[in-house]
Design a protein around this motif. Structure first.
Motif, PDB file in Angstrom:
ATOM      1  N   ASP A   1       0.805  -1.227   0.000  1.00 54.55           N
ATOM      2  CA  ASP A   1       0.000   0.000   0.000  1.00 54.55           C
ATOM      3  C   ASP A   1       0.832   1.270   0.000  1.00 54.55           C
ATOM      4  N   ASN A   2       2.158   1.181   0.125  1.00 54.46           N
ATOM      5  CA  ASN A   2       2.988   2.372   0.246  1.00 54.46           C
ATOM      6  C   ASN A   2       4.194   2.255  -0.674  1.00 54.46           C
ATOM      7  N   ARG A   3       4.703   3.409  -1.055  1.00 49.41           N
ATOM      8  CA  ARG A   3       5.934   3.468  -1.828  1.00 49.41           C
ATOM      9  C   ARG A   3       7.058   3.966  -0.925  1.00 49.41           C
ATOM     10  N   TYR A   4       8.187   3.273  -0.903  1.00 53.78           N
ATOM     11  CA  TYR A   4       9.314   3.644  -0.059  1.00 53.78           C
ATOM     12  C   TYR A   4      10.543   3.883  -0.923  1.00 53.78           C
ATOM     13  N   ASP A   5      11.375   4.831  -0.468  1.00 44.70           N
ATOM     14  CA  ASP A   5      12.632   5.104  -1.164  1.00 44.70           C
ATOM     15  C   ASP A   5      13.701   4.074  -0.812  1.00 44.70           C
ATOM     16  N   VAL A   6      13.652   3.547   0.408  1.00 41.50           N
ATOM     17  CA  VAL A   6      14.655   2.595   0.889  1.00 41.50           C
ATOM     18  C   VAL A   6      13.984   1.598   1.824  1.00 41.50           C
ATOM     19  N   VAL A   7      14.451   0.362   1.805  1.00 41.07           N
ATOM     20  CA  VAL A   7      14.051  -0.664   2.777  1.00 41.07           C
ATOM     21  C   VAL A   7      15.320  -1.149   3.480  1.00 41.07           C
ATOM     22  N   ILE A   8      15.307  -1.142   4.830  1.00 43.91           N
ATOM     23  CA  ILE A   8      16.413  -1.662   5.638  1.00 43.91           C
ATOM     24  C   ILE A   8      15.885  -2.859   6.408  1.00 43.91           C
ATOM     25  N   THR A   9      16.488  -4.020   6.249  1.00 39.64           N
ATOM     26  CA  THR A   9      15.914  -5.234   6.819  1.00 39.64           C
ATOM     27  C   THR A   9      16.958  -6.071   7.545  1.00 39.64           C
TER      28      THR A   9
ATOM     29  N   LEU B   1       8.351  -3.250  -7.303  1.00 36.77           N
ATOM     30  CA  LEU B   1       9.283  -3.064  -6.190  1.00 36.77           C
ATOM     31  C   LEU B   1      10.726  -3.315  -6.592  1.00 36.77           C
ATOM     32  N   ARG B   2      10.939  -3.767  -7.793  1.00 39.64           N
ATOM     33  CA  ARG B   2      12.258  -4.256  -8.182  1.00 39.64           C
ATOM     34  C   ARG B   2      13.336  -3.181  -8.064  1.00 39.64           C
ATOM     35  N   GLU B   3      12.978  -1.922  -8.286  1.00 42.05           N
ATOM     36  CA  GLU B   3      13.960  -0.837  -8.252  1.00 42.05           C
ATOM     37  C   GLU B   3      14.132  -0.229  -6.866  1.00 42.05           C
ATOM     38  N   THR B   4      13.396  -0.708  -5.883  1.00 40.21           N
ATOM     39  CA  THR B   4      13.515  -0.160  -4.530  1.00 40.21           C
ATOM     40  C   THR B   4      14.798  -0.651  -3.875  1.00 40.21           C
ATOM     41  N   PRO B   5      15.703   0.243  -3.460  1.00 34.63           N
ATOM     42  CA  PRO B   5      16.947  -0.201  -2.815  1.00 34.63           C
ATOM     43  C   PRO B   5      16.660  -0.886  -1.482  1.00 34.63           C
ATOM     44  N   VAL B   6      17.294  -2.027  -1.251  1.00 33.38           N
ATOM     45  CA  VAL B   6      17.148  -2.770   0.000  1.00 33.38           C
ATOM     46  C   VAL B   6      18.542  -2.928   0.626  1.00 33.38           C
ATOM     47  N   PHE B   7      18.687  -2.487   1.873  1.00 33.78           N
ATOM     48  CA  PHE B   7      19.923  -2.648   2.620  1.00 33.78           C
ATOM     49  C   PHE B   7      19.699  -3.669   3.720  1.00 33.78           C
TER      50      PHE B   7
ATOM     51  N   THR C   1      23.807   8.074  -1.312  1.00 36.30           N
ATOM     52  CA  THR C   1      23.812   7.562  -2.678  1.00 36.30           C
ATOM     53  C   THR C   1      22.398   7.488  -3.244  1.00 36.30           C
ATOM     54  N   VAL C   2      21.461   7.041  -2.416  1.00 34.01           N
ATOM     55  CA  VAL C   2      20.056   6.977  -2.857  1.00 34.01           C
ATOM     56  C   VAL C   2      19.533   8.379  -3.134  1.00 34.01           C
ATOM     57  N   LYS C   3      19.888   9.338  -2.268  1.00 31.94           N
ATOM     58  CA  LYS C   3      19.434  10.718  -2.471  1.00 31.94           C
ATOM     59  C   LYS C   3      19.942  11.287  -3.792  1.00 31.94           C
ATOM     60  N   LYS C   4      21.217  11.045  -4.084  1.00 27.74           N
ATOM     61  CA  LYS C   4      21.790  11.577  -5.319  1.00 27.74           C
ATOM     62  C   LYS C   4      21.079  10.991  -6.544  1.00 27.74           C
ATOM     63  N   ARG C   5      20.800   9.708  -6.515  1.00 26.29           N
ATOM     64  CA  ARG C   5      20.091   9.086  -7.649  1.00 26.29           C
ATOM     65  C   ARG C   5      18.695   9.663  -7.801  1.00 26.29           C
ATOM     66  N   ALA C   6      18.028   9.952  -6.651  1.00 28.73           N
ATOM     67  CA  ALA C   6      16.686  10.525  -6.720  1.00 28.73           C
ATOM     68  C   ALA C   6      16.727  11.933  -7.301  1.00 28.73           C
ATOM     69  N   GLU C   7      17.812  12.663  -6.996  1.00 31.76           N
ATOM     70  CA  GLU C   7      17.934  14.039  -7.497  1.00 31.76           C
ATOM     71  C   GLU C   7      18.128  14.038  -9.012  1.00 31.76           C
ATOM     72  N   VAL C   8      18.924  13.065  -9.478  1.00 36.02           N
ATOM     73  CA  VAL C   8      19.157  12.979 -10.923  1.00 36.02           C
ATOM     74  C   VAL C   8      17.886  12.557 -11.654  1.00 36.02           C
TER      75      VAL C   8
END
Length: 940
Positions: free
Chosen positions: A859-867, A889-895, A933-940
């Motif tokens: 139900d939500n869109r996330y910029d990053v997932v930390i698990t 979800l494939r492009e969502t970064p997961v750490f 790094t995620v922020k920079k990609r979002a800015e581009v």
């Protein structure tokens, strides 16, 4: 070969952590003699963060220090002295390197500088004194009183004091950490018994391992090393059982049960209760294969002694350690989430009560309308009766006086006499008239009953209003915590100011504020005290030359006035050099010369809140990095607070913070301005005034009105809306109190005081200083709540037009922070990491396992997932696989954030698409780098 420099925010993060490393190195003599573990952690982090940002020489120095400090527990007294000397030389070289990095962007030749300072010779002396000290310890030393090697140089006898100190210094962490550990200890006992009964079923072993693993990770994350160390040793035993190198038998079960009981005793000891912790630790160590019996000077070892004290069998705790708790006071621990839910319910009740009041008002209006209609109906009936029902009565009345009385002697028959006396008519018209009269009487009776019901309904609505107000008040009181919780952090800051003599004076520790307000005040207060020491307090020599005492003074005072809490941070230092502030604002390109030239002192002092402004000539741990005061202002605005600065050259500076007691529910004054509804916080209201236009004052700095002998500046709220100013003979004003004084807000009409649930506004509108939030009226309208403090500051500038342009386009993740999903089955880790991410400006949602995470991702869109990896229901690997499988979800970064540092775990995570792999305890700089790094990609 040129090295790519990190971005300014990344460089600032590295320098901040590196200066903390210098501070830790300066305390090396004390730590080497007591507990070298903080030195090992510091060196390890310095090695990793410096290597991450490309400073190889500093990274190699951190690695060298790590190797030295890892062997510190086996050092002789001579070696400890040499290690302390080497630490001093390393701290000096590291300080020079950091100053070069801050000013030139490069580190220099750190190794050469260390060798020239004599570091190589000291290191050779350290190695030559005992070469075997640097060999890997493959087997324990001679038995006879040896202790678990995991505790380093910490004696078993010191562990109770460590636990008590941790709880006293971290009361907010203990509130959720201790219940979580207790819960997992119960699960461990249940799983162990099930394992014994089933002969080692895999599902019970997995549950047992998961609970022990969670305790270890949570303890290390919050910094409770004794509990984390013991849980780690017990987890190692379970790893051996899972891998088949050790059978699950009665001996293993006994070790696990003994260890879990000892963990429970650690919790009790930390809370000040008398326990047999020392003997339990020795027995646990023996069962885990730690060698011979340890003899403790405090308690004799006794394997037959029960590991937990029976109720009522413990001795009273010494008064010097723990204050007695009154027996008559019983308490229950309630999580903050439940209080939040309760406050939300109270807020919903307030909104429902407001709708109920509106219905009562509508019912009263209906009753009044019915009363008017019934009166008009009665008048119509009376006129009808007079005109049609008794016409002969009106006609015969003039002749009645001359007409003789009707008697039997008048010669008329009895029927004729009766006919003359009977005036009623029983034709259709007469019957209709009587029916209408009866209906009018019935309607009057119903109107009376409706009026009575309306009055009763209003009384009940008023009672409900009082109940909801009391409910709000009581729930708010449950969320209150004393300001003294923050004071411990301020004391540590002062203790670390080695180059200056500073005395910290604290008052108002018992003043209570909402927990959300307290958390929001933490960073601003730390910044202000740091700035007072770094920028305000002079060196002892300078103070003595100026006729001051060598010891500087920093006072932090907290007090309450009405619905606000005031925090004052005052120093007796040099004050703020406003001319230097103006010069730096121009030199750093933050303001133009013509802008700062005409600023008044009050306006010039506000330049210190510009992002990146710093007047310090050198970069230290506390100053020169251009970070601090802008953060203070931003945090206070989120708290709907204000800050006022008063400075006197040569005498010192005073910062006065003003924040509301609570952020959720408050009384607001509803006003009408230009046909729109606005709300003014009730706690800021001083009075309401209606003033004749000719009585207003025209001063040089704008219109004003007189109130209590004071000229109060006027700000017409019509300017916000771009609507015409009022032109009538009388003007309406709401006089409000702000941190800088009073302000008269011009409005068209006052609509009444209401209880309201005030919600924060999303960016970018939420960053406007004159908006405190928004609320929903009983009719369902969204009403903006104003911030009087921001309005006063805005009054000194050109008022912005509220034409919707502020909405702009949607902010990028770089502007608003990232939306992060934190997945971990440990509540403590979710709390610690979540709070850290929130402080960095991110929006954080949490999930207890992979199953909950997938529901949120649905139900939500996330910029990053930390698990985490090890979780019930759906583990981290399964979550990674599911995220990779779904196209959306494939492009969502997961750490991955786990205590599993093995290569096979990292390889599998990378194969499943993990963008980063972090191990516990968390290295903040590494996580910040990944998020950047995620922020920079979002800015581009």
């Amino acid at each position: 070969m040129m090295r790519t420099l990190p971005t300014p925010d990344m460089l600032e993060s590295f320098l901040g952590e590196a200066w903390e490393a210098v501070s830790t190195l300066e305390r090396a003599p004390t730590l080497l003699a007591q507990d070298p573990q903080p030195l090992v952690v510091m060196a390890h982090r310095l090695k990793g963060s410096a290597g991450l940002y490309g400073f190889s020489e500093v990274s190699q120095l951190g690695g060298l220090l790590e190797r030295v400090f890892e062997r510190a527990p086996s050092f002789t007294a001579f070696q400890r002295d040499k290690a302390a000397e080497f630490s001093r030389l390393a701290a000096a070289c590291l300080s020079e390197a950091l100053e070069r990095i801050a000013s030139l962007g490069e580190e220099g030749e750190v190794g050469l500088a260390l060798g020239q300072a004599g570091g190589a010779g000291v290191l050779l002396d350290l190695l030559g004194a005992n070469p075997t000290a640097f060999r890997s310890a493959s087997s324990p030393g001679p038995s006879g009183g040896d202790q678990p090697k995991d505790y380093g140089s910490t004696s078993l006898n010191d562990i109770p004091a460590q636990l008590r100190r941790f709880r006293l210094e971290n009361p907010d962490v203990w509130e959720y950490f201790a219940p979580e550990v207790s819960e997992h200890l119960e699960a461990i006992h249940t799983a162990t018994e099930a394992l014994l009964a089933s002969g080692g079923a895999a599902e019970h072993l997995t549950a047992l391992f998961r609970s022990m693993h969670t305790i270890k990770g949570a303890a290390y994350s919050v910094g409770c090393t004794p509990i984390g160390t013991l849980a780690h040793r017990l987890e190692d035993l379970l790893v051996e059982v899972r891998e088949g190198s050790r059978p699950w038998d009665a001996a293993a079960a006994r070790a696990i049960l003994q260890g879990s009981d000892t963990l429970g005793l650690m919790l009790s000891t930390a809370e000040g209760r008398e326990t047999s912790l020392l003997s339990a630790l020795e027995e646990t160590h023996r069962l885990l294969g730690g060698g011979g019996e340890s003899q403790s000077p405090s308690e004799p070892a006794s394997s037959s002694e029960p590991v937990s004290s029976p109720a009522g069998a413990s001795e009273p705790v010494a008064q010097a350690q723990v204050s007695p708790t009154p027996a008559s006071r019983s308490t229950v621990r309630v999580s903050l989430e439940r209080l939040e839910a309760l406050m939300n319910l109270a807020s919903d009740a307030i909104v429902s009560r407001a709708r109920l009041e509106r219905l009562a008002a509508q019912l009263e209006d209906t009753s009044h309308t019915l009363e008017v209609s019934q009166a008009r109906f009665q008048r119509t009936v009376a006129e009808f009766e007079a005109r049609y029902l008794n016409p002969r009565l009106a006609e015969a009345k003039p002749q009645d006086e001359a007409r003789p009385a009707l008697t039997l002697s008048s010669g008329l028959s009895l029927g004729e006499i009766f006919s003359e006396l009977e005036f009623d008519r029983y034709d259709d018209l007469s019957i209709l008239a009587r029916s209408i009269a009866e209906m009018s009487a019935d309607l009057s009776e119903l109107k009376g009953q409706l009026s009575q019901l309306t009055r009763s309904f209003k009384r009940e609505a008023e009672t409900l209003k009082k109940l909801t107000r009391n409910l709000r008040s009581e729930v708010g009181r449950m969320r209150l915590v004393p300001m003294g919780r923050l004071y411990q952090r301020l004391k540590r800051i002062v203790r670390q100011s080695d180059d200056k003599q500073v005395r910290l004076e604290l008052s108002g520790e018992l003043v209570e504020v909402d927990n959300l307000v307290l958390e929001g005040l933490a960073d601003p207060l730390v910044h202000l005290v740091n700035n007072a020491i770094a920028h305000g307090i002079e060196n002892p020599e300078v103070r003595l030359a100026q006729g001051k005492s060598a010891e500087g003074r920093v006072a932090v005072r907290t007090f309450q006035r009405g619905s606000f809490v005031y925090i004052e941070v005052q120093d007796d230092g040099r004050g703020i050099d406003l001319e230097a502030v103006k010069r730096q604002a121009v030199l750093q390109g933050l303001r133009r010369p013509e802008e700062v030239h005409s600023l008044s002192p009050e306006q010039a002092v506000e330049l210190i809140f510009l992002p990146g402004l710093s007047t310090s000539e050198t970069v230290t741990r506390q100053a020169g990095r251009g970070v601090g005061m802008d953060v203070v202002l931003a945090n206070l605005r989120r708290l709907k607070g204000e800050i006022v600065v008063q400075t006197e050259p040569g005498s010192g500076t005073l910062f006065r913070l003003r924040v509301p007691l609570t952020l959720i529910v408050s009384d607001v004054l509803m006003v009408e301005v230009g046909g729109e509804l606005l709300a003014i916080p009730g706690e800021s209201l001083r009075t309401l005034r209606a003033v004749r236009a000719q009585d207003l004052l025209n001063l040089d700095d704008g219109p004003a009105l007189e109130f209590e002998g004071e000229a109060v500046s006027i700000l017409y709220l019509h300017e916000l809306l771009g609507s015409p100013l009022p032109q009538g003979p009388r003007r309406s004003f709401a006089i409000v109190e702000t941190g800088e004084g009073r302000l008269a807000l011009g409005v068209d009409a006052f609509l009444g005081l209401e209880q309201a649930v005030v919600k924060s506004l999303d960016e970018p509108v939420g960053s406007l200083p004159h908006l405190a939030g928004a609320t929903i009226s009983a009719e369902g309208r969204v009403i903006v709540v104003l911030n009087p403090g921001g309005l006063r500051r805005m009054g000194r500038q050109e008022a912005p037009r509220w034409n919707g342009a502020a909405a702009g386009s949607a902010p990028t993740p770089l502007e608003r922070g990232l939306k992060i999903l934190m997945v971990d089955d440990s509540l403590s880790i979710r709390r610690v990491v979540g709070q850290m991410l929130t402080r960095w400006g991110h929006q954080v949602h949490t999930a207890g396992d992979g199953y909950e995470a997938l529901e949120l991702l649905q139900d939500n869109r996330y910029d990053v997932v930390i698990t985490d990896l090890e979780m019930p229901r759906v583990n981290g690997f399964e979550l990674l696989d599911e995220v990779r499988r779904r196209p959306d979800l494939r492009e969502t970064p997961v750490f991955v954030l786990t205590s599993r540092a093995g290569e096979k775990h990292q390889a599998l995570a990378a194969e499943l698409g993990a963008r980063g792999y972090l191990t516990k305890p968390l290295e903040e700089t590494k996580l910040q780098s990944l998020l950047s790094t995620v922020k920079k990609r979002a800015e581009v």
